[in-house]
Enzyme design. Structure first.
Site, PDB file in Angstrom:
ATOM      1  CG  ASP A   8     -31.523  15.130 -41.615  1.00 31.82           C
ATOM      2  OD1 ASP A   8     -30.593  15.324 -40.800  1.00 31.82           O
ATOM      3  OD2 ASP A   8     -31.636  14.068 -42.263  1.00 31.82           O
ATOM      4  CB  CYS A  65     -28.542  14.491 -43.612  1.00 29.77           C
ATOM      5  SG  CYS A  65     -27.573  13.639 -44.879  1.00 29.77           S
ATOM      6  CB  THR A  67     -24.706   9.328 -44.483  1.00 25.90           C
ATOM      7  OG1 THR A  67     -25.684   9.662 -45.478  1.00 25.90           O
ATOM      8  CG2 THR A  67     -25.179   8.163 -43.620  1.00 25.90           C
ATOM      9  CG  HIS A  98      -8.846  19.305 -58.664  1.00 24.38           C
ATOM     10  ND1 HIS A  98      -8.216  18.085 -58.704  1.00 24.38           N
ATOM     11  CD2 HIS A  98      -7.851  20.221 -58.511  1.00 24.38           C
ATOM     12  CE1 HIS A  98      -6.900  18.254 -58.590  1.00 24.38           C
ATOM     13  NE2 HIS A  98      -6.665  19.545 -58.465  1.00 24.38           N
ATOM     14  CG  HIS A 133      -9.132  21.731 -62.285  1.00 21.32           C
ATOM     15  ND1 HIS A 133      -9.085  20.361 -62.223  1.00 21.32           N
ATOM     16  CD2 HIS A 133      -7.886  22.165 -61.999  1.00 21.32           C
ATOM     17  CE1 HIS A 133      -7.870  19.978 -61.909  1.00 21.32           C
ATOM     18  NE2 HIS A 133      -7.117  21.059 -61.772  1.00 21.32           N
TER      19      HIS A 133
END
Length: 141
Positions: A8, A65, A67, A98, A133
């Site tokens: 963004d 973005c 965060t 994992h 996993h």
């Protein structure tokens, strides 16, 4: 490796630098935007990257973005997407080892560009362990 990348307005500068970096390392990059500081809605770009990943037009995706959180929330709405926000190298390593993440999310307002580049490299060069996993990942569907 073929990589879809989107951002963004908060992440477009990191995206542009990462594209140059990735191409210099021999990767093919699909840039889905945005390419300006004009305010945009991040879910639009998360959707575009996830479409590339789920339709197997690329091997993995990267979303940036402010965060990384919004992008990861938007990306994880898509069936078959395992998006993870990473702000350190250990998270980038273990989300591949994992969790077999197929979309890396980062926050341009949280980490430096240099760290974002290191995280990207760790993410791209770490392979999924499989085994127990894989059994856990299979439970997502």
């Amino acid at each position: 490796m073929k990589i879809a990348i989107g951002a963004d307005h908060a992440g477009f500068e990191y995206k542009a630098k990462l594209i140059d970096y990735l191409v210099s390392k021999g990767h093919e990059v699909i840039n889905v935007g945005t390419d300006t500081a004009d305010s945009v809605d991040y879910p639009v770009y998360a959707d575009k990257v996830c479409e590339c990943v789920t339709q197997k037009l690329c091997d993995t995706g990267i979303l940036i973005c402010g965060t990384g959180i919004g992008m990861s929330m938007a990306a994880n709405r898509h069936r078959g997407i395992r998006a993870a926000v990473c702000g350190d190298l250990k998270s980038a390593e273990f989300t591949r080892l994992h969790n077999d993440a197929n979309v890396l999310c980062m926050g341009a307002r949280i980490i430096s560009y240099e760290l974002a580049q290191e995280i990207t490299e760790k993410y791209l060069t770490t392979d999924f362990l499989g085994g127990k996993h894989k059994n856990r990942i299979d439970m997502f569907n």
